[in-house]
Motif scaffolding. Sequence first.
Motif, PDB file in Angstrom:
ATOM      1  N   SER A 147       0.840  -1.184   0.000  1.00  0.00           N
ATOM      2  CA  SER A 147       0.000   0.000   0.000  1.00  0.00           C
ATOM      3  C   SER A 147       0.880   1.240   0.000  1.00  0.00           C
ATOM      4  O   SER A 147       2.031   1.201   0.419  1.00  0.00           O
ATOM      5  CB  SER A 147      -0.923  -0.003   1.218  1.00  0.00           C
ATOM      6  OG  SER A 147      -0.177   0.136   2.404  1.00  0.00           O
ATOM      7  N   SER A 148       0.302   2.330  -0.484  1.00  0.00           N
ATOM      8  CA  SER A 148       1.048   3.586  -0.535  1.00  0.00           C
ATOM      9  C   SER A 148       0.072   4.748  -0.476  1.00  0.00           C
ATOM     10  O   SER A 148      -1.121   4.596  -0.710  1.00  0.00           O
ATOM     11  CB  SER A 148       1.881   3.662  -1.819  1.00  0.00           C
ATOM     12  OG  SER A 148       1.029   3.678  -2.947  1.00  0.00           O
ATOM     13  N   ILE A 149       0.633   5.902  -0.143  1.00  0.00           N
ATOM     14  CA  ILE A 149      -0.159   7.125  -0.156  1.00  0.00           C
ATOM     15  C   ILE A 149      -0.250   7.589  -1.613  1.00  0.00           C
ATOM     16  O   ILE A 149       0.766   7.672  -2.300  1.00  0.00           O
ATOM     17  CB  ILE A 149       0.525   8.217   0.708  1.00  0.00           C
ATOM     18  CG1 ILE A 149       0.663   7.758   2.160  1.00  0.00           C
ATOM     19  CG2 ILE A 149      -0.220   9.528   0.613  1.00  0.00           C
ATOM     20  CD1 ILE A 149      -0.632   7.570   2.889  1.00  0.00           C
ATOM     21  N   PRO A 150      -1.447   7.861  -2.117  1.00  0.00           N
ATOM     22  CA  PRO A 150      -1.568   8.269  -3.524  1.00  0.00           C
ATOM     23  C   PRO A 150      -0.970   9.650  -3.764  1.00  0.00           C
ATOM     24  O   PRO A 150      -1.038  10.524  -2.910  1.00  0.00           O
ATOM     25  CB  PRO A 150      -3.082   8.277  -3.758  1.00  0.00           C
ATOM     26  CG  PRO A 150      -3.669   8.495  -2.414  1.00  0.00           C
ATOM     27  CD  PRO A 150      -2.736   7.838  -1.442  1.00  0.00           C
ATOM     28  N   LYS A 151      -0.384   9.803  -4.928  1.00  0.00           N
ATOM     29  CA  LYS A 151       0.187  11.088  -5.324  1.00  0.00           C
ATOM     30  C   LYS A 151      -0.629  11.618  -6.496  1.00  0.00           C
ATOM     31  O   LYS A 151      -1.233  10.851  -7.243  1.00  0.00           O
ATOM     32  CB  LYS A 151       1.646  10.908  -5.742  1.00  0.00           C
ATOM     33  CG  LYS A 151       2.545  10.417  -4.630  1.00  0.00           C
ATOM     34  CD  LYS A 151       3.964  10.192  -5.148  1.00  0.00           C
ATOM     35  CE  LYS A 151       4.794   9.457  -4.163  1.00  0.00           C
ATOM     36  NZ  LYS A 151       4.581   8.022  -4.170  1.00  0.00           N
ATOM     37  N   GLN A 152      -0.610  12.949  -6.640  1.00  0.00           N
ATOM     38  CA  GLN A 152      -1.301  13.553  -7.779  1.00  0.00           C
ATOM     39  C   GLN A 152      -0.749  12.956  -9.065  1.00  0.00           C
ATOM     40  O   GLN A 152       0.451  12.825  -9.226  1.00  0.00           O
ATOM     41  CB  GLN A 152      -1.057  15.050  -7.809  1.00  0.00           C
ATOM     42  CG  GLN A 152      -2.074  15.949  -7.153  1.00  0.00           C
ATOM     43  CD  GLN A 152      -3.503  15.570  -7.320  1.00  0.00           C
ATOM     44  OE1 GLN A 152      -3.969  14.619  -6.722  1.00  0.00           O
ATOM     45  NE2 GLN A 152      -4.230  16.320  -8.113  1.00  0.00           N
TER      46      GLN A 152
END
Length: 176
Positions: free
Chosen positions: A80-85
Amino acid sequence: MPDLVEQLRQLSELHTNGSLSDSEFERAKERLLSGNGAVENSAPSSASISLLALQNELAALDRQWSLERDNYRVRSRYGSSIPKQGDGQKAGTVIAIFGGVWTIGALTMAIAATKDGVPGPMALFIWIFPVFGVFFIVTGLSQGAEMNRKADSYQIAEATYKTKRAALEARILAHL
């Protein structure tokens, strides 16, 4: 006397919030209530209790952010990861292109099979495949939009957290 009542109230809040253990709370309360000079000097002052309360508030804010940040994570088979623009646009574009290629290929085969005179029910079955391609396109675009929405929400939440944290840190520094 009002100062003593206020100090006892603040000690009770710290104990309730978990900043003071039972034994620490009892010792501090005993020092406040004893009234003799030597013990009273070692009792926590109102300023030190306020500082402890601010530090506790900062720790609670950090814990809350840590838990909230997990809600923004995008999970995949790789973790999992934090979404980036832009991540949503990339993923949505890849899935939509796959859906477009699928649709064109399926339509080409369905048209060719229809011209060759495929019998009854089989002709209907052949036309179902292009529908899957349209489904892939719609899914890709909606997943991309959702990922972008999460990235935007995360950026707003992170900015809010940083602002609150900076304000608390300034208040703590003012007490030092």
